[in-house]
Motif scaffolding. Structure first.
Motif, short mmCIF file in Angstrom:
data_model
loop_
_atom_site.label_atom_id
_atom_site.label_comp_id
_atom_site.label_asym_id
_atom_site.label_seq_id
_atom_site.Cartn_x
_atom_site.Cartn_y
_atom_site.Cartn_z
N GLY A 1 -7.03 26.60 -9.03
CA GLY A 1 -7.55 27.09 -7.87
C GLY A 1 -6.88 28.27 -7.24
N VAL A 2 -7.38 29.55 -6.93
CA VAL A 2 -6.68 30.74 -6.34
C VAL A 2 -7.51 31.07 -5.16
CG1 VAL A 2 -5.79 32.86 -6.79
CG2 VAL A 2 -5.66 31.06 -8.58
N VAL A 3 -6.50 31.34 -4.09
CA VAL A 3 -7.41 31.93 -2.70
C VAL A 3 -6.18 32.93 -2.14
CG1 VAL A 3 -7.90 31.40 -0.36
CG2 VAL A 3 -8.38 29.64 -2.36
N TYR A 4 -6.62 34.03 -1.97
CA TYR A 4 -6.00 35.15 -1.14
C TYR A 4 -6.02 34.85 0.30
CZ TYR A 4 -5.83 36.64 -6.03
OH TYR A 4 -5.83 36.83 -7.44
N HIS A 5 -4.99 35.14 0.98
CA HIS A 5 -5.14 35.45 2.52
C HIS A 5 -4.37 36.68 3.05
CE1 HIS A 5 -6.14 31.25 3.37
NE2 HIS A 5 -5.77 30.91 2.30
N ASP A 6 -4.97 37.28 4.14
CA ASP A 6 -4.27 38.41 4.64
C ASP A 6 -4.79 38.76 6.01
OD1 ASP A 6 -3.07 40.89 4.55
OD2 ASP A 6 -4.43 41.81 2.99
N GLY A 7 -3.80 39.32 6.92
CA GLY A 7 -4.29 39.81 8.22
C GLY A 7 -4.16 38.80 9.26
N PHE A 8 -3.52 37.73 9.21
CA PHE A 8 -3.55 36.76 10.06
C PHE A 8 -3.19 37.14 11.43
CE2 PHE A 8 -4.65 32.27 10.69
CZ PHE A 8 -4.03 32.09 11.86
N ILE A 9 -3.71 37.02 12.40
CA ILE A 9 -3.36 37.33 13.94
C ILE A 9 -3.62 36.22 14.87
CG2 ILE A 9 -3.68 38.55 15.89
CD1 ILE A 9 -4.54 40.71 14.15
N GLN A 10 -2.78 35.80 15.59
CA GLN A 10 -2.84 34.65 16.70
C GLN A 10 -2.73 35.36 18.08
OE1 GLN A 10 -0.45 31.19 16.87
NE2 GLN A 10 -1.39 30.58 18.84
N ALA A 11 -3.60 35.48 19.03
CA ALA A 11 -3.49 36.44 20.14
C ALA A 11 -4.08 35.54 21.33
CB ALA A 11 -4.24 37.46 19.97
N THR A 12 -3.87 36.10 22.41
CA THR A 12 -4.34 35.50 23.68
C THR A 12 -5.39 36.50 24.17
OG1 THR A 12 -2.92 36.81 25.04
CG2 THR A 12 -2.22 34.45 24.25
N SER A 13 -5.92 37.60 23.65
CA SER A 13 -6.99 38.51 24.11
C SER A 13 -7.64 38.87 22.95
CB SER A 13 -6.18 39.72 24.53
OG SER A 13 -7.17 40.67 24.88
N ARG A 14 -9.13 38.85 23.37
CA ARG A 14 -10.18 39.18 22.37
C ARG A 14 -9.94 40.55 21.78
NH1 ARG A 14 -16.27 38.29 22.00
NH2 ARG A 14 -17.26 40.24 21.21
N ASP A 15 -9.32 41.56 22.56
CA ASP A 15 -8.93 43.11 22.17
C ASP A 15 -8.18 43.04 21.32
OD1 ASP A 15 -10.86 43.81 24.03
OD2 ASP A 15 -9.58 44.33 25.56
N ASP A 16 -7.39 41.97 20.94
CA ASP A 16 -6.24 41.89 19.82
C ASP A 16 -6.91 41.60 18.60
OD1 ASP A 16 -4.22 42.56 21.80
OD2 ASP A 16 -3.73 40.34 22.20
N VAL A 17 -8.12 40.94 18.66
CA VAL A 17 -8.46 40.46 17.19
C VAL A 17 -9.82 41.15 16.95
CG1 VAL A 17 -7.55 38.39 17.54
CG2 VAL A 17 -9.83 38.51 18.36
N PHE A 18 -10.25 42.05 17.89
CA PHE A 18 -11.55 42.60 17.33
C PHE A 18 -11.05 44.14 17.33
CE2 PHE A 18 -14.06 38.99 18.75
CZ PHE A 18 -14.89 38.83 17.66
N PRO A 19 -11.42 44.81 16.47
CA PRO A 19 -11.12 46.26 16.55
C PRO A 19 -11.91 46.87 17.38
CG PRO A 19 -12.54 45.81 14.54
CD PRO A 19 -12.13 44.56 15.16
N VAL A 20 -11.46 48.00 17.87
CA VAL A 20 -12.18 48.69 19.45
C VAL A 20 -13.04 49.75 18.55
CG1 VAL A 20 -11.96 50.31 21.22
CG2 VAL A 20 -10.11 48.58 20.86
N VAL A 21 -14.33 49.41 18.95
CA VAL A 21 -15.56 50.25 18.25
C VAL A 21 -15.59 51.53 19.16
CG1 VAL A 21 -17.87 50.39 17.60
CG2 VAL A 21 -16.50 48.22 17.38
N GLN A 22 -15.15 52.61 18.25
CA GLN A 22 -15.41 53.85 19.20
C GLN A 22 -16.89 54.31 19.32
OE1 GLN A 22 -13.25 55.14 21.26
NE2 GLN A 22 -11.14 54.17 20.57
N PRO A 23 -17.29 54.83 20.36
CA PRO A 23 -18.82 55.34 20.20
C PRO A 23 -18.95 56.61 19.35
CG PRO A 23 -17.82 55.75 22.45
CD PRO A 23 -16.89 54.94 21.84
N GLU A 24 -20.03 56.64 18.69
CA GLU A 24 -20.32 58.07 17.79
C GLU A 24 -20.26 59.08 19.11
OE1 GLU A 24 -20.47 58.54 14.71
OE2 GLU A 24 -20.10 56.40 14.33
N PRO A 25 -19.44 60.15 18.81
CA PRO A 25 -19.48 61.39 19.67
C PRO A 25 -20.89 62.06 19.63
CG PRO A 25 -18.35 61.64 17.49
CD PRO A 25 -18.66 60.37 17.57
N GLU A 26 -21.25 62.35 20.56
CA GLU A 26 -22.51 63.26 20.64
C GLU A 26 -22.50 64.34 20.09
OE1 GLU A 26 -25.32 62.35 22.24
OE2 GLU A 26 -24.69 60.48 23.21
N PRO A 27 -23.45 64.77 19.30
CA PRO A 27 -23.44 65.89 18.28
C PRO A 27 -23.48 67.19 19.24
CG PRO A 27 -25.74 65.02 18.14
CD PRO A 27 -24.51 63.97 18.95
#
Length: 310
Positions: A175-201
């Motif tokens: 059996g083979v499993v790959y792991h990547d990008g582990f984070i432990q944090a106290t804030s939601r903002d640390d684990v969710f990427p900040v979604v930038q709004p699409e700029p107005e054309p």
């Protein structure tokens, strides 16, 4: 791990950054002389009662990952005690990925997909009291488990993290499993990427339209007036005022003295015959001058006669 080739840093495949962890388990791998076969990383995070954390990590199952009706753990929060199932665990059984909380059983599951990255975001409050502790989960950016009250710890014990691959010792295929990008944090903002709004054309209004120049109808071309050269101004012909003949004399025009008086040299008596009639005799080479004077004499005579009648 039983040997250095069981837990490796690899540059492919990776979910982010430069490296990922490759965990390999073969039947018989038992580095701690316990139940099951395993090669795992251990992080003594020591989550305390009442603590609350956000975790994020990514997992890929190899294309030949075994399909068996037995448990294969890839992430777990284990208790300090030596025995029993951990309070929180993520594992594969058959063709299903599952999450279980000790006192609640399976709280979430999804079909197993091999060869792709699975992203997990796990939010937990650690407590042995099911009225205080809770869990919630996001899978591949979508919330799949709303906040659920649960007993997330065993009383009198803390928990710590283990990840890699730990499975039933009856499983024979590698059996083979790959792991990547582990984070432990106290804030939601640390684990969710900040979604930038699409700029107005940006709408370029451009240059405001200019009013067109009025169209001038030139009409039919007009031939220009010919330029007449006035030349050298000529003295006008002198006007001859015949006047009213009086006393048988003729006003010769220019040279008349204002007030009616004339110099003697300007008045010439008309030639008359013995009966007082205008003399018609004689002629000039042209005959013109004599005719004119004859006509003027007649006009003067008629005027004098009219005055005498009245």
């Amino acid at each position: 791990m039983v040997s250095a080739d069981r837990l490796q840093l690899v540059t492919s495949p990776v979910a982010e950054g430069k490296y990922a962890l490759k965990a390999t388990v073969k039947q018989g791998d038992d580095p701690i002389n316990s139940s099951g076969n395993r090669n795992e990383l251990v992080y003594l995070s020591r989550e305390k009662v009442g603590s609350e954390y956000w975790y994020r990590w990514k997992v890929m199952f190899a294309n030949d990952f075994p399909s068996v009706d037995a448990w294969q753990l890839f992430t777990q929060w284990h208790h300090d005690g030596c025995c029993g199932s951990p309070p929180v665990e993520f594992f594969v059984k058959g063709e299903v990925i599952r999450m279980t909380v000790n006192d609640s059983g399976t709280v979430w599951s999804t079909p197993l997909k091999r060869g792709v990255w699975h992203e997990f975001v796990f939010h937990a409050k650690w407590s042995p009291d099911p009225a205080v502790g809770f869990v919630e989960l996001w899978h591949n950016g979508k919330q799949v488990l709303s906040k659920k009250k649960a007993k997330t710890m065993y009383a009198g014990q803390s928990s710590y993290l283990k990840l890699g691959l730990y499975r039933d010792d009856s499983i024979k295929p590698v059996g083979v499993v790959y792991h990547d990008g582990f984070i432990q944090a106290t804030s939601r903002d640390d684990v969710f990427p900040v979604v930038q709004p699409e700029p107005e054309p940006v709408v370029d209004a451009g240059t405001p339209p200019q009013e067109p120049d009025p169209v001038v109808d030139a009409g039919s071309p007009v031939e220009p007036e010919p330029v007449v050269d006035a030349g050298t101004p000529q003295e006008p012909e002198p006007e001859v005022d015949a006047g009213t003949p009086t006393g048988g004399t003729v006003d010769p025009g220019p040279g008349t003295v204002p007030g009616g008086s004339q110099p003697d040299s300007a008045v010439k008596p008309l030639p008359l015959d013995e009966e007082g009639e205008l003399y018609r005799g004689g002629c000039s080479a042209s005959g013109g001058s004599l005719a004119v004077f004859s006509l003027l004499g007649l006009l003067g005579l008629m005027g004098s006669r009219r005055r005498r009648r009245s």
